[in-house]
Design a protein around this motif. Structure first.
Motif, PDB file in Angstrom:
ATOM      1  N   ALA A   6      35.523  41.303  39.372  1.00 31.78           N
ATOM      2  CA  ALA A   6      35.159  41.302  37.960  1.00 31.78           C
ATOM      3  C   ALA A   6      33.930  42.150  37.664  1.00 31.78           C
ATOM      4  CB  ALA A   6      34.940  39.871  37.477  1.00 31.78           C
ATOM      5  N   GLN A   7      33.226  42.565  38.696  1.00 33.02           N
ATOM      6  CA  GLN A   7      32.091  43.468  38.490  1.00 33.02           C
ATOM      7  C   GLN A   7      32.548  44.870  38.097  1.00 33.02           C
ATOM      8  OE1 GLN A   7      28.865  42.944  41.614  1.00 33.02           O
ATOM      9  NE2 GLN A   7      30.456  41.650  42.515  1.00 33.02           N
ATOM     10  N   VAL A   8      33.830  45.178  38.342  1.00 29.85           N
ATOM     11  CA  VAL A   8      34.351  46.522  38.064  1.00 29.85           C
ATOM     12  C   VAL A   8      35.581  46.477  37.164  1.00 29.85           C
ATOM     13  CG1 VAL A   8      35.368  48.594  39.100  1.00 29.85           C
ATOM     14  CG2 VAL A   8      33.448  47.442  40.234  1.00 29.85           C
ATOM     15  N   LEU A   9      36.470  45.530  37.397  1.00 31.89           N
ATOM     16  CA  LEU A   9      37.758  45.484  36.713  1.00 31.89           C
ATOM     17  C   LEU A   9      37.757  44.456  35.598  1.00 31.89           C
ATOM     18  CD1 LEU A   9      40.037  45.540  39.898  1.00 31.89           C
ATOM     19  CD2 LEU A   9      39.238  47.498  38.546  1.00 31.89           C
ATOM     20  N   THR A  10      38.700  44.603  34.659  1.00 30.95           N
ATOM     21  CA  THR A  10      38.849  43.605  33.598  1.00 30.95           C
ATOM     22  C   THR A  10      39.568  42.376  34.154  1.00 30.95           C
ATOM     23  OG1 THR A  10      41.020  44.371  32.846  1.00 30.95           O
ATOM     24  CG2 THR A  10      39.082  45.491  31.934  1.00 30.95           C
ATOM     25  N   ASN A  11      39.391  41.267  33.463  1.00 29.69           N
ATOM     26  CA  ASN A  11      40.075  40.045  33.888  1.00 29.69           C
ATOM     27  C   ASN A  11      41.583  40.225  33.905  1.00 29.69           C
ATOM     28  OD1 ASN A  11      37.504  39.033  33.926  1.00 29.69           O
ATOM     29  ND2 ASN A  11      37.905  37.311  32.560  1.00 29.69           N
ATOM     30  N   ALA A  12      42.118  40.919  32.906  1.00 33.97           N
ATOM     31  CA  ALA A  12      43.561  41.136  32.841  1.00 33.97           C
ATOM     32  C   ALA A  12      44.044  41.956  34.035  1.00 33.97           C
ATOM     33  CB  ALA A  12      43.935  41.822  31.529  1.00 33.97           C
ATOM     34  N   GLU A  13      43.281  42.961  34.421  1.00 38.84           N
ATOM     35  CA  GLU A  13      43.655  43.776  35.583  1.00 38.84           C
ATOM     36  C   GLU A  13      43.651  42.939  36.865  1.00 38.84           C
ATOM     37  OE1 GLU A  13      41.975  48.182  34.207  1.00 38.84           O
ATOM     38  OE2 GLU A  13      40.609  46.713  35.107  1.00 38.84           O
ATOM     39  N   ILE A  14      42.682  42.063  36.976  1.00 38.27           N
ATOM     40  CA  ILE A  14      42.574  41.239  38.186  1.00 38.27           C
ATOM     41  C   ILE A  14      43.702  40.219  38.236  1.00 38.27           C
ATOM     42  CG2 ILE A  14      41.103  39.628  39.437  1.00 38.27           C
ATOM     43  CD1 ILE A  14      38.706  41.056  38.014  1.00 38.27           C
ATOM     44  N   ILE A  15      44.023  39.624  37.097  1.00 43.26           N
ATOM     45  CA  ILE A  15      45.135  38.668  37.054  1.00 43.26           C
ATOM     46  C   ILE A  15      46.442  39.352  37.405  1.00 43.26           C
ATOM     47  CG2 ILE A  15      46.510  37.229  35.500  1.00 43.26           C
ATOM     48  CD1 ILE A  15      43.799  36.636  34.035  1.00 43.26           C
ATOM     49  N   ALA A  16      46.645  40.571  36.902  1.00 44.96           N
ATOM     50  CA  ALA A  16      47.867  41.318  37.242  1.00 44.96           C
ATOM     51  C   ALA A  16      47.950  41.574  38.739  1.00 44.96           C
ATOM     52  CB  ALA A  16      47.898  42.635  36.472  1.00 44.96           C
ATOM     53  N   SER A  17      46.803  41.838  39.368  1.00 47.60           N
ATOM     54  CA  SER A  17      46.810  42.105  40.807  1.00 47.60           C
ATOM     55  C   SER A  17      47.333  40.914  41.593  1.00 47.60           C
ATOM     56  CB  SER A  17      45.399  42.477  41.289  1.00 47.60           C
ATOM     57  OG  SER A  17      44.553  41.342  41.373  1.00 47.60           O
ATOM     58  N   ALA A  18      47.097  39.700  41.088  1.00 47.90           N
ATOM     59  CA  ALA A  18      47.494  38.478  41.794  1.00 47.90           C
ATOM     60  C   ALA A  18      48.796  37.892  41.261  1.00 47.90           C
ATOM     61  CB  ALA A  18      46.381  37.437  41.681  1.00 47.90           C
ATOM     62  N   THR A  19      49.479  38.643  40.403  1.00 51.97           N
ATOM     63  CA  THR A  19      50.751  38.143  39.847  1.00 51.97           C
ATOM     64  C   THR A  19      51.808  39.249  39.862  1.00 51.97           C
ATOM     65  OG1 THR A  19      49.876  38.588  37.610  1.00 51.97           O
ATOM     66  CG2 THR A  19      49.711  36.317  38.437  1.00 51.97           C
ATOM     67  N   THR A  20      51.851  40.055  38.829  1.00 48.99           N
ATOM     68  CA  THR A  20      52.937  41.030  38.702  1.00 48.99           C
ATOM     69  C   THR A  20      52.893  42.119  39.774  1.00 48.99           C
ATOM     70  OG1 THR A  20      51.606  42.183  37.021  1.00 48.99           O
ATOM     71  CG2 THR A  20      53.303  40.664  36.238  1.00 48.99           C
ATOM     72  N   ILE A  21      51.692  42.597  40.108  1.00 49.37           N
ATOM     73  CA  ILE A  21      51.608  43.628  41.155  1.00 49.37           C
ATOM     74  C   ILE A  21      51.970  43.030  42.506  1.00 49.37           C
ATOM     75  CG2 ILE A  21      50.056  45.198  42.391  1.00 49.37           C
ATOM     76  CD1 ILE A  21      48.625  45.669  39.727  1.00 49.37           C
ATOM     77  N   GLY A  22      51.522  41.811  42.757  1.00 50.63           N
ATOM     78  CA  GLY A  22      51.918  41.138  43.982  1.00 50.63           C
ATOM     79  C   GLY A  22      53.429  41.023  44.095  1.00 50.63           C
ATOM     80  N   ALA A  23      54.081  40.668  42.987  1.00 46.57           N
ATOM     81  CA  ALA A  23      55.542  40.559  42.983  1.00 46.57           C
ATOM     82  C   ALA A  23      56.197  41.907  43.268  1.00 46.57           C
ATOM     83  CB  ALA A  23      56.016  40.009  41.644  1.00 46.57           C
ATOM     84  N   GLU A  24      55.656  42.978  42.707  1.00 45.00           N
ATOM     85  CA  GLU A  24      56.180  44.322  42.981  1.00 45.00           C
ATOM     86  C   GLU A  24      56.128  44.645  44.465  1.00 45.00           C
ATOM     87  OE1 GLU A  24      54.554  47.631  40.824  1.00 45.00           O
ATOM     88  OE2 GLU A  24      54.486  46.500  38.950  1.00 45.00           O
ATOM     89  N   VAL A  25      54.973  44.414  45.067  1.00 47.01           N
ATOM     90  CA  VAL A  25      54.794  44.730  46.482  1.00 47.01           C
ATOM     91  C   VAL A  25      55.804  43.970  47.331  1.00 47.01           C
ATOM     92  CG1 VAL A  25      53.239  44.468  48.456  1.00 47.01           C
ATOM     93  CG2 VAL A  25      52.371  45.387  46.286  1.00 47.01           C
ATOM     94  N   LEU A  26      56.048  42.726  47.001  1.00 45.98           N
ATOM     95  CA  LEU A  26      56.945  41.881  47.782  1.00 45.98           C
ATOM     96  C   LEU A  26      58.421  42.111  47.448  1.00 45.98           C
ATOM     97  CD1 LEU A  26      54.938  38.540  47.543  1.00 45.98           C
ATOM     98  CD2 LEU A  26      55.052  40.095  49.506  1.00 45.98           C
ATOM     99  N   GLY A  27      58.686  42.964  46.470  1.00 45.92           N
ATOM    100  CA  GLY A  27      60.066  43.179  46.049  1.00 45.92           C
ATOM    101  C   GLY A  27      60.640  41.969  45.336  1.00 45.92           C
ATOM    102  N   MET A  28      59.770  41.234  44.629  1.00 37.21           N
ATOM    103  CA  MET A  28      60.176  39.979  44.004  1.00 37.21           C
ATOM    104  C   MET A  28      59.933  39.971  42.495  1.00 37.21           C
ATOM    105  SD  MET A  28      61.442  38.105  46.424  1.00 37.21           S
ATOM    106  CE  MET A  28      61.396  36.405  45.858  1.00 37.21           C
ATOM    107  N   THR A  29      59.925  41.142  41.878  1.00 41.35           N
ATOM    108  CA  THR A  29      59.816  41.208  40.425  1.00 41.35           C
ATOM    109  C   THR A  29      61.004  40.472  39.807  1.00 41.35           C
ATOM    110  OG1 THR A  29      58.635  43.308  40.476  1.00 41.35           O
ATOM    111  CG2 THR A  29      59.761  42.750  38.427  1.00 41.35           C
ATOM    112  N   GLY A  30      60.712  39.629  38.824  1.00 43.68           N
ATOM    113  CA  GLY A  30      61.750  38.804  38.223  1.00 43.68           C
ATOM    114  C   GLY A  30      61.850  37.432  38.852  1.00 43.68           C
ATOM    115  N   LYS A  31      61.274  37.286  40.053  1.00 46.00           N
ATOM    116  CA  LYS A  31      61.267  35.994  40.744  1.00 46.00           C
ATOM    117  C   LYS A  31      59.865  35.407  40.865  1.00 46.00           C
ATOM    118  CE  LYS A  31      65.638  35.424  41.620  1.00 46.00           C
ATOM    119  NZ  LYS A  31      66.376  34.276  41.042  1.00 46.00           N
ATOM    120  N   LEU A  32      58.870  36.270  40.987  1.00 42.96           N
ATOM    121  CA  LEU A  32      57.484  35.844  41.119  1.00 42.96           C
ATOM    122  C   LEU A  32      56.627  36.603  40.121  1.00 42.96           C
ATOM    123  CD1 LEU A  32      57.085  35.911  45.027  1.00 42.96           C
ATOM    124  CD2 LEU A  32      57.516  33.898  43.606  1.00 42.96           C
TER     125      LEU A  32
END
Length: 414
Positions: A341-367
């Motif tokens: 949070a010292q560099v990124l917005t809260n929304a960017e950080i939340i995306a990193s732990a949700t939608t981007i995580g799902a992308e990496v795992l190939g689980m978009t639509g499931k996670l």
């Protein structure tokens, strides 16, 4: 079939930047049946009045070591297997209590532990496992101290213990065989060491891990199984080599530069920063048994951590959430939110732990989002993470309920 109908809450959709009011969420069994801004009717569902609390998707940590039960990883290799396994159970429980319903293990955990959680034998987050991370001789995954010689005929001690996070493999053919073995044993993806590291005794941080032929061989084998390679790498040169050879995710990546970040963006590679790990190593490593050699290497990468986030953001490289903690340091997992949070917005950080995580795992639509057809991984939170990320810290203190695949794991729904 168990059904839950959540009403009167504020929906956190990671694709937005503000909470959404007036939405209801219907869960049937282990999946989300419906999400709507209109009243949902269900004859059998138990109605849960959220009382204005936030309802959001479960979190995803893309870099954990659930069997890293102490800071002294070399010493851990000598622990009896049952000790390491039993110590891993409360580590996994702690992750789930903090709201991390899915984690990607970056070396150590295997199929058996994944199945133990899946079958309810142990409580913890959903696991995507790498088996043992793969390292060249003298690389980041080689825990052996310096010696007069290495007996090539002797079995490698790091390959026969649950406490060993990695294995030592050299040469293209041997690497192909090792990758195939890890897949046979149940790995979801492959982890390699593409540069030197902090917690290893004999490799400088700037050392390059593996030749490009070796890196490509690992990537080819992973692609043949329909999956990908994640690479431990700190320096710009090591990151460039890994990305050119087809590595999909770069782990840590602290010593990045602008041209290398641009190369990553061009190739669609992800980075998984793990800044809290270096804070833990710096403040607590020696106290809990980190070697003096490793402690001396920490500041080189720690001081570059926040600057690296700026470089990745500027280049448009997608950043996933990672923690990479050891032993007693696991309790600091959620503090990664506050460091970023010292560099990124809260929304960017939340995306990193949700939608981007799902992308990496190939689980978009499931996670990563609360949407129809997704797994019912749900957090009920006091507070608005878009405004204040501290409501996701303090060991889940402000997370009133943690639900994984429709089952209440922690908290209550009253």
């Amino acid at each position: 079939m168990n059904s839950l109908l959540f009403k009167n809450g504020a929906l956190l959709d990671p694709l937005q930047t503000e909470l959404l009011t007036g939405y209801e969420v219907l869960v049937e069994g282990g999946t989300i049946k419906e999400v709507s801004d209109r009243p949902i009717k269900s004859a059998n569902a138990r109605v849960v009045d959220l009382g204005g609390k936030t309802i959001m998707p479960g979190l995803i940590d893309l870099h954990v070591h659930v069997v890293a039960v102490q800071f002294d990883l070399a010493g851990q290799v000598r622990l009896p297997n049952v000790f390491v396994t039993l110590k891993a159970v409360p580590i996994m429980q702690g992750m789930l209590r903090r709201g991390f319903t899915t984690v990607r293990d970056a070396g150590g955990a295997g199929f058996a532990l994944k199945e133990a959680v899946s079958n309810g034998l142990a409580q913890g987050p959903r696991l995507f496992v790498s088996g043992r991370a793969i390292s060249q001789t003298g690389g980041h995954g080689d825990p052996r101290a310096r010696s007069d010689f290495l007996d090539s005929d002797a079995p490698c001690a790091c390959c026969v213990r649950v406490g060993a996070l990695g294995r030592v493999v050299d040469g293209v053919d041997a690497l192909r065989a090792a990758v195939r073995q890890e897949f046979q044993m149940g790995a979801d993806q492959i982890k390699i060491m593409a540069s030197g590291g902090v917690a290893s005794p004999t490799d400088p941080i700037g050392a390059l891990g593996y030749s490009e032929d070796e890196l490509r061989a690992v990537v080819v084998e992973a692609r043949a199984r329909g999956t990908y390679v994640m690479a431990h790498a700190y320096t710009a040169e090591s990151i460039q080599r890994a990305v050119r050879c087809g590595v999909r995710t770069i782990e840590h990546g602290n010593l990045i530069d602008d041209p290398t970040a641009a190369l990553m963006a061009k190739h669609g590679a992800y980075v998984i920063p793990t800044l809290i790990a270096f804070e833990a190593l710096h403040h607590e490593g020696e106290k809990y048994g980190l070697s003096a050699t490793s402690a001396a290497k920490i500041d080189t990468v720690r001081s570059a951590g926040l600057r690296s986030l700026e470089v990745y953001k500027r280049a448009g490289v997608k950043m996933g959430f990672g923690s990479d903690l050891l032993g007693e340091g696991h309790r600091l997992q959620s503090d990664e939110f506050l460091v970023r949070a010292q560099v990124l917005t809260n929304a960017e950080i939340i995306a990193s732990a949700t939608t981007i995580g799902a992308e990496v795992l190939g689980m978009t639509g499931k996670l990563g989002r609360l949407e129809a057809g997704a797994f019912a991984d749900i957090l009920v939170v006091d507070g608005n993470p878009f405004k204040d990320l501290s409501c996701l810290t303090e060991q889940g203190k402000h997370i009133r309920a943690v639900i994984k695949e429709g089952q209440l794991e922690f908290g209550d729904l009253n």
